[in-house]
Design a protein around this motif. Sequence first.
Motif, PDB file in Angstrom:
ATOM      1  N   VAL A   1       0.839  -1.199   0.000  1.00  0.00           N
ATOM      2  CA  VAL A   1       0.000   0.000   0.000  1.00  0.00           C
ATOM      3  C   VAL A   1       0.875   1.249   0.000  1.00  0.00           C
ATOM      4  O   VAL A   1       1.749   1.415   0.862  1.00  0.00           O
ATOM      5  N   VAL A   2       0.636   2.129  -0.964  1.00  0.00           N
ATOM      6  CA  VAL A   2       1.336   3.407  -1.027  1.00  0.00           C
ATOM      7  C   VAL A   2       0.388   4.478  -0.510  1.00  0.00           C
ATOM      8  O   VAL A   2      -0.554   4.880  -1.189  1.00  0.00           O
ATOM      9  N   ARG A   3       0.621   4.912   0.708  1.00  0.00           N
ATOM     10  CA  ARG A   3      -0.297   5.866   1.348  1.00  0.00           C
ATOM     11  C   ARG A   3       0.048   7.315   1.016  1.00  0.00           C
ATOM     12  O   ARG A   3      -0.815   8.176   1.011  1.00  0.00           O
ATOM     13  N   ASN A   4       1.345   7.571   0.778  1.00  0.00           N
ATOM     14  CA  ASN A   4       1.788   8.943   0.512  1.00  0.00           C
ATOM     15  C   ASN A   4       2.838   8.928  -0.594  1.00  0.00           C
ATOM     16  O   ASN A   4       3.227   7.874  -1.092  1.00  0.00           O
ATOM     17  N   THR A   5       3.296  10.124  -0.946  1.00  0.00           N
ATOM     18  CA  THR A   5       4.397  10.228  -1.899  1.00  0.00           C
ATOM     19  C   THR A   5       5.674   9.678  -1.256  1.00  0.00           C
ATOM     20  O   THR A   5       5.814   9.679  -0.030  1.00  0.00           O
TER      21      THR A   5
ATOM     22  N   LEU B   1       5.046   3.581 -11.689  1.00  0.00           N
ATOM     23  CA  LEU B   1       4.881   2.357 -10.899  1.00  0.00           C
ATOM     24  C   LEU B   1       3.930   2.560  -9.720  1.00  0.00           C
ATOM     25  O   LEU B   1       3.728   1.648  -8.919  1.00  0.00           O
ATOM     26  N   GLY B   2       3.380   3.764  -9.602  1.00  0.00           N
ATOM     27  CA  GLY B   2       2.517   4.080  -8.471  1.00  0.00           C
ATOM     28  C   GLY B   2       3.255   4.661  -7.291  1.00  0.00           C
ATOM     29  O   GLY B   2       2.692   4.840  -6.206  1.00  0.00           O
ATOM     30  N   LEU B   3       4.546   4.970  -7.493  1.00  0.00           N
ATOM     31  CA  LEU B   3       5.383   5.551  -6.440  1.00  0.00           C
ATOM     32  C   LEU B   3       5.668   7.009  -6.782  1.00  0.00           C
ATOM     33  O   LEU B   3       6.708   7.345  -7.332  1.00  0.00           O
TER      34      LEU B   3
ATOM     35  N   VAL C   1      -0.577  -1.015  -4.574  1.00  0.00           N
ATOM     36  CA  VAL C   1      -2.012  -0.754  -4.505  1.00  0.00           C
ATOM     37  C   VAL C   1      -2.285   0.596  -3.854  1.00  0.00           C
ATOM     38  O   VAL C   1      -1.426   1.166  -3.183  1.00  0.00           O
ATOM     39  N   GLU C   2      -3.519   1.078  -4.060  1.00  0.00           N
ATOM     40  CA  GLU C   2      -3.952   2.367  -3.499  1.00  0.00           C
ATOM     41  C   GLU C   2      -4.093   2.268  -1.977  1.00  0.00           C
ATOM     42  O   GLU C   2      -4.009   1.185  -1.390  1.00  0.00           O
ATOM     43  N   ASN C   3      -4.335   3.419  -1.366  1.00  0.00           N
ATOM     44  CA  ASN C   3      -4.516   3.454   0.088  1.00  0.00           C
ATOM     45  C   ASN C   3      -5.756   2.656   0.491  1.00  0.00           C
ATOM     46  O   ASN C   3      -6.711   2.511  -0.270  1.00  0.00           O
ATOM     47  N   VAL C   4      -5.722   2.134   1.715  1.00  0.00           N
ATOM     48  CA  VAL C   4      -6.819   1.314   2.222  1.00  0.00           C
ATOM     49  C   VAL C   4      -7.949   2.200   2.736  1.00  0.00           C
ATOM     50  O   VAL C   4      -7.723   3.137   3.513  1.00  0.00           O
ATOM     51  N   LYS C   5      -9.162   1.895   2.307  1.00  0.00           N
ATOM     52  CA  LYS C   5     -10.343   2.585   2.804  1.00  0.00           C
ATOM     53  C   LYS C   5     -10.922   1.865   4.012  1.00  0.00           C
ATOM     54  O   LYS C   5     -11.359   2.491   4.983  1.00  0.00           O
TER      55      LYS C   5
END
Length: 407
Positions: free
Chosen positions: A205-209, A256-258, A294-298
């Motif tokens: 999970v990538v939560r921030n930059t 890459l989502g980063l 993947v995107e941040n967790v909801k």
Amino acid sequence: MGSCKDPKPNCEFVEGPIIVGAGPSGLAVAACLSNHGVPSLILEKSNCIASLWQHKTYDRLKLHLPKQFCQLPLMGFPEDFPKYPTKQQFINYMESYASHFSIKPSFNQAVQNAAFDSASGHWRVQTQDFEYISRWLIVATGENAEPVIPDIHGIDKFKGLIRHTSLYKTGKDFRNQRVLVIGCGNSGMEVSLDLCRNNATPHMVVRNTVHVLPREMFGFSTFQIAMTLLKWIPVKLVDRILLLVASLTLGNTDQLGLRRPKTGPIELKAATGKTPVLDVGALSLIKSGKIKVVENVKEITINGAKFTNGQEKEFDSIILATGYKSNVPTWLKGCDFFTKEGMPRAPCPSCWKGSDGLYTVGFSRKGLSGTAYDAVEIAKDIADHWKTSKDCKGSVASCDSHVILLK
């Protein structure tokens, strides 16, 4: 509070400074004090030195920086150690360091309260067993004293294993599992790499930059290059050079989502303490798709997680690579030197010294090299006071004694 001349039962007067924490910071400042002939007492809540390294790190961990930037004052690493020592080699080094300087912490002494007694001019430090009294208090618990456990909606519903990286040891425990790794810092990247190498399927999970840099550039440590350039050119220009080389060697990590922060890696580290990721192999596995970004967790569900982009996936286990925090506000009372987050308010490099004999080591956000600097400066400052101390001249025949028990 009573004065030091009227002690309570189970009260110990410490001739030198009281040091809270027997990690690298506490050991470094104790060694530097000893080098000046100043005794000290280290209070450590666990049963060993460097408990974070011994009990709360994963097996594959190595120092992210070359050993010359991670050595403690007055004693370097053995010459036969590799450029990037392993976890166990670093622990062995610290044990040898403590032995060399005859540092013997008081273990299983958890500080519950520490406050300055203005009437007596001394610090009173309370553990579960004793009250310790000294003219000086050195906070050496560091920036990473307690794990950060995020409050994620539904996390208590998950039926699988949830483990913070402080309890993670090896990917062998997760073989053939689908694992959600929450966090993409150095720990999140390395845990994902370790999981992948043990036939698990990590989703990070990538939560921030985040800034991702190669650990080495042109055969030299990226950190070493940055520190050398900073001696000659401004930090913003150094950051531009690092990012240009990173782009050429690693490619565009945004794809890459980063996503990279707008502020450069060195400037961001100095301002916020956020450390750039030094890639040790995870990025190639992200590119190949073996590590999923993947995107941040909801929300956490019974069987997995829902993400902010609307997707939902099932997982066998969840690893929280969410970092650590200072615990100073829980025990240091009546002092405004620290923020509510447990970090010194004073900017570096002057963040090592407070008022009334209060000092801090390991809070400079500059890693072990910052710890070494703090330890040397603190020892010099206290040694100057120690030489003129009436306590040493009047109440103790020899300054070699560490603790005097008052009865």
